[in-house]
Design an enzyme around this catalytic site. Structure first.
Site, mmCIF file in Angstrom:
data_model
loop_
_atom_site.group_PDB
_atom_site.id
_atom_site.type_symbol
_atom_site.label_atom_id
_atom_site.label_comp_id
_atom_site.label_asym_id
_atom_site.label_seq_id
_atom_site.Cartn_x
_atom_site.Cartn_y
_atom_site.Cartn_z
ATOM 1 N N ARG A 69 54.827 59.381 43.190
ATOM 2 C CA ARG A 69 53.926 58.382 42.599
ATOM 3 C C ARG A 69 54.378 58.019 41.176
ATOM 4 O O ARG A 69 54.268 56.873 40.752
ATOM 5 C CB ARG A 69 52.517 58.984 42.577
ATOM 6 C CG ARG A 69 51.451 58.056 42.121
ATOM 7 C CD ARG A 69 50.870 57.277 43.257
ATOM 8 N NE ARG A 69 49.815 56.396 42.783
ATOM 9 C CZ ARG A 69 48.988 55.740 43.569
ATOM 10 N NH1 ARG A 69 49.086 55.839 44.875
ATOM 11 N NH2 ARG A 69 48.064 54.949 43.080
ATOM 12 N N THR A 110 38.925 43.957 37.425
ATOM 13 C CA THR A 110 37.653 43.428 37.913
ATOM 14 C C THR A 110 37.242 44.226 39.141
ATOM 15 O O THR A 110 38.070 44.552 40.003
ATOM 16 C CB THR A 110 37.734 41.918 38.180
ATOM 17 O OG1 THR A 110 36.462 41.487 38.674
ATOM 18 C CG2 THR A 110 38.819 41.541 39.153
ATOM 19 N N HIS A 111 35.933 44.553 39.190
ATOM 20 C CA HIS A 111 35.428 45.461 40.230
ATOM 21 C C HIS A 111 34.147 44.868 40.834
ATOM 22 O O HIS A 111 33.279 44.384 40.090
ATOM 23 C CB HIS A 111 35.129 46.835 39.613
ATOM 24 C CG HIS A 111 34.620 47.812 40.614
ATOM 25 N ND1 HIS A 111 35.444 48.414 41.548
ATOM 26 C CD2 HIS A 111 33.379 48.278 40.866
ATOM 27 C CE1 HIS A 111 34.718 49.205 42.320
ATOM 28 N NE2 HIS A 111 33.456 49.136 41.926
ATOM 29 N N ASP A 143 41.319 52.666 32.014
ATOM 30 C CA ASP A 143 41.802 53.922 31.438
ATOM 31 C C ASP A 143 42.326 54.787 32.579
ATOM 32 O O ASP A 143 42.507 54.300 33.696
ATOM 33 C CB ASP A 143 40.707 54.595 30.595
ATOM 34 C CG ASP A 143 39.508 55.026 31.423
ATOM 35 O OD1 ASP A 143 39.590 54.992 32.679
ATOM 36 O OD2 ASP A 143 38.487 55.407 30.824
ATOM 37 N N ALA A 144 42.543 56.068 32.323
ATOM 38 C CA ALA A 144 43.188 56.915 33.330
ATOM 39 C C ALA A 144 42.269 57.245 34.510
ATOM 40 O O ALA A 144 42.732 57.745 35.535
ATOM 41 C CB ALA A 144 43.685 58.198 32.678
ATOM 42 N N GLY A 145 40.984 56.972 34.386
ATOM 43 C CA GLY A 145 40.062 57.276 35.472
ATOM 44 C C GLY A 145 39.988 56.142 36.495
ATOM 45 O O GLY A 145 40.693 55.139 36.383
ATOM 46 N N ASP A 147 37.922 53.292 37.601
ATOM 47 C CA ASP A 147 36.842 52.368 37.226
ATOM 48 C C ASP A 147 35.928 52.946 36.141
ATOM 49 O O ASP A 147 34.713 52.701 36.134
ATOM 50 C CB ASP A 147 36.019 51.971 38.467
ATOM 51 C CG ASP A 147 36.874 51.286 39.519
ATOM 52 O OD1 ASP A 147 37.828 50.572 39.148
ATOM 53 O OD2 ASP A 147 36.599 51.469 40.720
HETATM 54 C C1 GAR Z 1 37.620 41.520 44.343
HETATM 55 O O1 GAR Z 1 36.268 41.466 44.709
HETATM 56 C C2 GAR Z 1 37.876 42.719 43.446
HETATM 57 O O2 GAR Z 1 36.820 43.048 42.616
HETATM 58 C C3 GAR Z 1 38.078 43.797 44.475
HETATM 59 O O3 GAR Z 1 38.877 43.200 45.456
HETATM 60 C C4 GAR Z 1 38.506 41.823 45.550
HETATM 61 C C5 GAR Z 1 39.765 41.004 45.556
HETATM 62 O O4 GAR Z 1 39.498 39.686 45.896
HETATM 63 N N1 GAR Z 1 38.686 44.940 43.892
HETATM 64 C C6 GAR Z 1 38.330 46.181 44.181
HETATM 65 O O5 GAR Z 1 37.531 46.452 45.043
HETATM 66 C C7 GAR Z 1 39.030 47.242 43.362
HETATM 67 N N2 GAR Z 1 38.344 48.482 43.459
HETATM 68 P P1 GAR Z 1 40.627 38.572 45.774
HETATM 69 O O6 GAR Z 1 41.917 39.166 46.367
HETATM 70 O O7 GAR Z 1 40.123 37.438 46.589
HETATM 71 O O8 GAR Z 1 40.792 38.244 44.330
#
Ligand code: GAR
Length: 194
Positions: A69, A110-111, A143-145, A147
């Protein structure tokens, strides 16, 4: 003082609609940022296809191509560095970034949930399973975590009766795309975070 648009490297794993919102902002002519490269962790993503359609350089850097990794992490950092981004944006990138990338770049993610609730790869599914009536999306520094980094902005989305993961995620993504463009516009205008 910084001159010129903020140079974004965008990392994707999927359809790339958040990336598309950034590209639309750039095409509209008034965004204070540009997308200088799009990287994916797998072949055939919609995100890479959108980038190629917009004439933006792309790369693919799959974890499976490396013995460790840490080697993947170092390779990803090198690929990003070739394009000298000011900021890396994880926009639906479904891999946890390692120290080589995080030491070299500021990264925004973005989450699709209201952190610190429902981190990880299944934020929409987990919120729905928990029975929350309001969920949403979060933009945060990485950061390292997983989300766990400082929150920059959030948007709330109501869960409707009859929602499934797909319908709820689509409504979240409408808010998420607008949030991401606004956050990056603000970060491009005020670069005191650098
Ligand atoms: C988004 O909703 C983003 O927040 C999520 O994947 C989707 C991508 O959509 N990410 C996660 O879940 C990360 N943990 P997109 O490919 O249409 O931009």
């Amino acid at each position: 003082m910084s001159a010129g648009p903020l140079r974004l490297a965008v990392l994707v794993s999927g359809s790339g609609t958040n990336l598309q919102a950034l590209l639309d902002g750039v095409a509209g002519g008034d965004a204070p940022f540009s997308v200088v490269v799009v990287g994916a962790d797998r072949d055939g993503t919609g995100g890479a296809e959108r980038a190629e359609g917009a004439g933006i350089p792309t790369f693919v850097c799959p974890v499976a191509d490396f013995d460790a990794r840490s080697e993947w992490d170092a390779a990803l950092a090198r690929l990003l560095a070739e394009h000298a981004p000011d900021l890396v944006v994880s926009a639906g990138f479904m891999k946890v970034l390692g120290p080589a990338v995080l030491d070299a770049f500021r990264v925004v993610n973005t989450h699709p949930a209201l952190l610190p609730s429902f981190p990880g790869a299944h934020g929409v599914r987990d919120a729905l399973a928990h029975g929350v009536r309001v969920t949403g999306c979060t933009c945060h520094w990485v950061d390292a975590g997983v989300d766990t980094g400082p929150i920059i902005d959030q948007r709330a989305v109501r869960v409707e009766d009859g929602d499934d993961v797909g319908s709820l995620h689509e409504r979240i993504k409408v808010e998420e795309r607008a949030m991401l463009v606004e956050v990056l516009t603000a970060l491009a205008r005020d670069r005191s975070w650098r």
